[in-house]
Design a protein around this motif. Structure first.
Motif, PDB file in Angstrom:
ATOM      1  N   ARG A  13      35.315  37.692  47.975  1.00  0.00           N
ATOM      2  CA  ARG A  13      35.874  38.126  46.702  1.00  0.00           C
ATOM      3  C   ARG A  13      35.325  39.503  46.363  1.00  0.00           C
ATOM      4  N   PRO A  14      36.155  40.534  46.294  1.00  0.00           N
ATOM      5  CA  PRO A  14      35.663  41.886  46.039  1.00  0.00           C
ATOM      6  C   PRO A  14      35.225  42.066  44.595  1.00  0.00           C
ATOM      7  N   GLU A  15      34.347  43.026  44.380  1.00  0.00           N
ATOM      8  CA  GLU A  15      33.929  43.407  43.031  1.00  0.00           C
ATOM      9  C   GLU A  15      34.862  44.528  42.573  1.00  0.00           C
ATOM     10  N   LEU A  16      35.639  44.277  41.522  1.00  0.00           N
ATOM     11  CA  LEU A  16      36.704  45.197  41.132  1.00  0.00           C
ATOM     12  C   LEU A  16      36.440  45.878  39.798  1.00  0.00           C
ATOM     13  N   VAL A 106      38.350  45.250  54.193  1.00  0.00           N
ATOM     14  CA  VAL A 106      39.267  45.808  53.203  1.00  0.00           C
ATOM     15  C   VAL A 106      40.716  45.534  53.590  1.00  0.00           C
ATOM     16  N   ARG A 107      41.021  45.679  54.882  1.00  0.00           N
ATOM     17  CA  ARG A 107      42.396  45.412  55.322  1.00  0.00           C
ATOM     18  C   ARG A 107      42.774  43.950  55.105  1.00  0.00           C
ATOM     19  N   VAL A 318      37.368  57.947  45.820  1.00  0.00           N
ATOM     20  CA  VAL A 318      38.807  58.094  45.603  1.00  0.00           C
ATOM     21  C   VAL A 318      39.561  56.972  46.318  1.00  0.00           C
ATOM     22  N   SER A 319      39.194  56.733  47.571  1.00  0.00           N
ATOM     23  CA  SER A 319      39.865  55.677  48.342  1.00  0.00           C
ATOM     24  C   SER A 319      39.580  54.303  47.757  1.00  0.00           C
ATOM     25  N   ALA A 320      38.330  54.073  47.334  1.00  0.00           N
ATOM     26  CA  ALA A 320      37.980  52.777  46.752  1.00  0.00           C
ATOM     27  C   ALA A 320      38.731  52.548  45.445  1.00  0.00           C
ATOM     28  N   ALA A 321      38.936  53.610  44.667  1.00  0.00           N
ATOM     29  CA  ALA A 321      39.680  53.462  43.413  1.00  0.00           C
ATOM     30  C   ALA A 321      41.107  52.991  43.688  1.00  0.00           C
ATOM     31  N   ARG A 322      41.721  53.490  44.758  1.00  0.00           N
ATOM     32  CA  ARG A 322      43.076  53.069  45.099  1.00  0.00           C
ATOM     33  C   ARG A 322      43.086  51.631  45.614  1.00  0.00           C
ATOM     34  N   ALA A 323      42.063  51.286  46.395  1.00  0.00           N
ATOM     35  CA  ALA A 323      41.975  49.906  46.867  1.00  0.00           C
ATOM     36  C   ALA A 323      41.764  48.950  45.697  1.00  0.00           C
ATOM     37  N   VAL A 324      40.917  49.331  44.758  1.00  0.00           N
ATOM     38  CA  VAL A 324      40.667  48.490  43.575  1.00  0.00           C
ATOM     39  C   VAL A 324      41.946  48.323  42.771  1.00  0.00           C
ATOM     40  N   ARG A 325      42.737  49.394  42.687  1.00  0.00           N
ATOM     41  CA  ARG A 325      44.001  49.297  41.940  1.00  0.00           C
ATOM     42  C   ARG A 325      44.920  48.262  42.552  1.00  0.00           C
ATOM     43  N   VAL A 326      45.011  48.256  43.882  1.00  0.00           N
ATOM     44  CA  VAL A 326      45.866  47.282  44.558  1.00  0.00           C
ATOM     45  C   VAL A 326      45.312  45.873  44.392  1.00  0.00           C
TER      46      VAL A 326
END
Length: 609
Positions: A13-16, A106-107, A318-326
């Motif tokens: 479970r990721p920390e978002l 992440v994938r 920047v990349s993590a922010a986009r991953a968190v958004r998804v």
């Protein structure tokens, strides 16, 4: 730690809460890998930092004419070099594993999220954004996660080297101890512009990817209307914007890299100059000067890692922010502790429209608005993402149980929604049909019901190696080698093979000719005998096969009955099916409303309108 442990059985479970928290959680999820990489980094860099000591001892031995000390210094240097080489191999192996672990995790998280959101994902976030997160962004995230261990080793070796020089010569040691943080902090003013420019580059890259995906998907139509040059010009313009943004980002990166070479070089020159002054005054020996110079020059390596870490963190955020958004996109879900008693014998009821699909019957739904029909078809599957139908609405009920209160896996096993434009993934025909199924229907029966023999012939012709076994035939990406009707029938066969208790089909024959549609209608009726089936359609060939037809008008179930009776008695129904002009208020019969639903929806008469 072996690579065969990937992919992960559970990505966790990721920390978002923030991009930084997301990155920290990825590090914690590979604690053992991080600890091992830190240890190997200490071993490699520690030996490299200690190498100037035997070199200095050797030089001093030559000055003193002590051959024994020279041999001992040489042996020590050889041992440190061998251990450093071993540490380099182990560090590289573990760093690559840490990178692959983070990228894979992440994938898998993104893939799980896409599966969880289903068809609603593409309406809430651009397809190009998903592709970019699953490709370029994961690499940047993995780069930073694996670099953290090397950063810890670099900081520890810097402190140890500073302490050693401080003992030998306090002034030089103090310069080394304080100079490295100052040099490392010199890149801070560039981090904010780098992060901003890289974020702009990523946003433009996502739009270009989305445009390319849309162009390729509609290439056949574009060629038919001669519009490929127009879309090609649009993509050229988008790609030039990405290029310009990448150049602006590269300027900042090149300036940071120049700093990482220039400033440490000046630092080494200054420390060496001061050491030479001390040696000239006789305050330190020549061997000590060589050792101090070597240790100071070595500090350029930790400084490079500090600069690399600053760069990696900027782009990774920047990349993590986009991953968190998804990954933060959520579905509407209830407590998840309700259960379905017997989906195969339960009526499907939508309280918003008043539509009821009776258990074991083929119910056709006629709706003049295709968009509303598509949204309603998705509603019938339950767990509709919030915001896609306006304010919160009551959940669809199956046998009196709200689907939103049922665990997602159970709801999907009970109700399968066949999308109007289903996706065929690349692979073999056998892989396409490798779906959870009841076992009641075999692939050949499903293909026969969907009248897909010509599809099998086309696949066999396109896969010479599959002549003996058609299930080994290859399907190209999204089935682009097939016509629209062939893709539609192949996807329909896959849904029939799954044989869910409740099957919802949204315009399953919109891309086939009338003759094939008639045969599919007969095959569908036979294949789904005794199973609950809902078909959204306006084709008389399908409607005539239905046990019951419901007309949706104004967002409500307006009339219900069998197709031929409705064609005779209901002008509003006839208008939608025949696509004729609606008669005036004085020329048509009044609509008959469906009775308010009761506890037993079976009590409605089939001819009741």
């Amino acid at each position: 730690m072996l690579l065969k442990t990937l992919p992960l059985a559970d990505p966790g479970r990721p920390e978002l809460s923030s991009p930084s928290a997301f990155l920290r959680r990825l590090q914690r999820d590979q604690r053992r890998g991080q600890v091992l990489a830190t240890c190997w980094s200490l071993l490699e860099m520690g030996c490299q930092a200690a190498l100037p000591v035997p070199v200095g001892l050797g030089v001093q031995a030559v000055v003193d004419g002590d051959s024994g000390a020279l041999w001992r210094a040489g042996a020590l240097a050889l041992a440190l070099a061998a251990v450093s080489a071993l540490g380099t191999v182990l560090l590289h192996r573990q760093s690559v594993w840490n990178w692959i672990h983070a990228v894979t995790q992440v994938r898998q998280l993104v893939s799980r999220q896409a599966s969880h959101l289903g068809a609603g994902l593409s309406r809430r976030i651009a397809t190009g954004e998903i592709v970019a997160v699953g490709s370029g962004d994961v690499e940047k995230i993995g780069w930073y996660v694996e670099l953290v261990a090397r950063l810890r080793g670099a900081v520890a070796v810097w402190l140890a080297t500073s302490a050693a020089v401080l003992v030998v010569e306090p002034a030089l040691g103090l310069a080394v101890l304080l100079g490295v943080p100052v040099l490392a902090a010199s890149v801070w003013p560039l981090l904010a512009p780098l992060e901003r420019r890289y974020g702009e580059q990523r946003a433009l890259g996502g739009k270009a990817t989305e445009l390319a995906a849309d162009t390729v998907a509609g290439l056949r139509v574009l060629r038919g209307i001669g519009g490929e040059e127009l879309f090609l010009d649009r993509y050229r313009a988008a790609s030039q914007k990405v290029r310009a943004a990448a150049v602006r980002s590269a300027r900042i990166r090149s300036l940071m890299q120049a700093q990482q070479v220039l400033l440490p070089g000046l630092f080494v020159v200054g420390v060496t100059w001061y050491g030479v002054r001390l040696a000239a005054d006789g305050r330190i020996s020549v061997g000590t000067l060589v050792a101090v110079y070597g240790a100071t020059a070595f500090l350029a390596a930790p400084l490079r890692i500090l600069g690399e870490a600053a760069h990696a963190r900027s782009v990774a955020k920047v990349s993590a922010a986009r991953a968190v958004r998804v990954l933060s996109l959520a579905r509407t879900e209830g407590a998840g502790d309700a259960g379905l008693a017997d989906p195969a014998r339960s009526d499907l009821f939508d309280p918003v429209t008043g539509l009821t699909a009776r258990a074991g019957e083929l119910t056709a739904v006629v709706c003049g608005d295709p968009d509303f029909a598509g949204a309603l078809a998705e509603r019938l599957g339950g767990h509709v993402p919030p915001g896609e139908e306006g304010p919160a609405q009551p959940s669809v009920r199956l046998g009196g149980t709200e689907l939103d209160a049922v665990p997602l896996a159970e709801a999907r096993a009970a109700v399968l929604v066949h999308d109007k434009e289903p996706v065929l993934l690349s692979g073999t025909l056998a892989a396409l049909f490798d779906v959870p199924a009841s076992g009641r229907v075999d692939p050949w029966e499903a293909l026969a019901a969907a009248r897909a023999q010509d599809v099998l012939d086309a696949l066999a012709d396109g896969s010479p190696g599959a002549s003996a076994e058609v299930m080994a035939a290859e399907i190209t990406e999204r089935g682009r080698s097939l016509s629209g009707g062939q893709r539609q029938r192949l996807a329909l066969a896959r849904s029939l093979l799954a044989d869910p208790p409740v099957l919802v089909l949204d315009e399953p024959t919109s891309a086939v000719d009338a003759h094939t549609e008639s045969r599919i209608a007969a095959g569908l009726r036979k294949n789904r005998e005794g199973r609950t089936t809902v078909v959204f359609a306006t084709s008389p060939l399908l409607l005539d096969r239905a046990d019951r037809v419901v007309l949706i008008r104004g967002g409500r179930a307006a009339v219900a009955g069998v197709h031929r009776e409705l064609m005779r008695e209901e002008p509003a129904y006839r208008v939608v099916v025949t696509r004729a002009e609606e008669p005036g208020a004085d020329g048509g019969a009044a609509e008959r409303a469906v009775p308010a639903p009761t506890g037993d929806h079976r009590s409605e008469s089939r001819s009741d309108a």
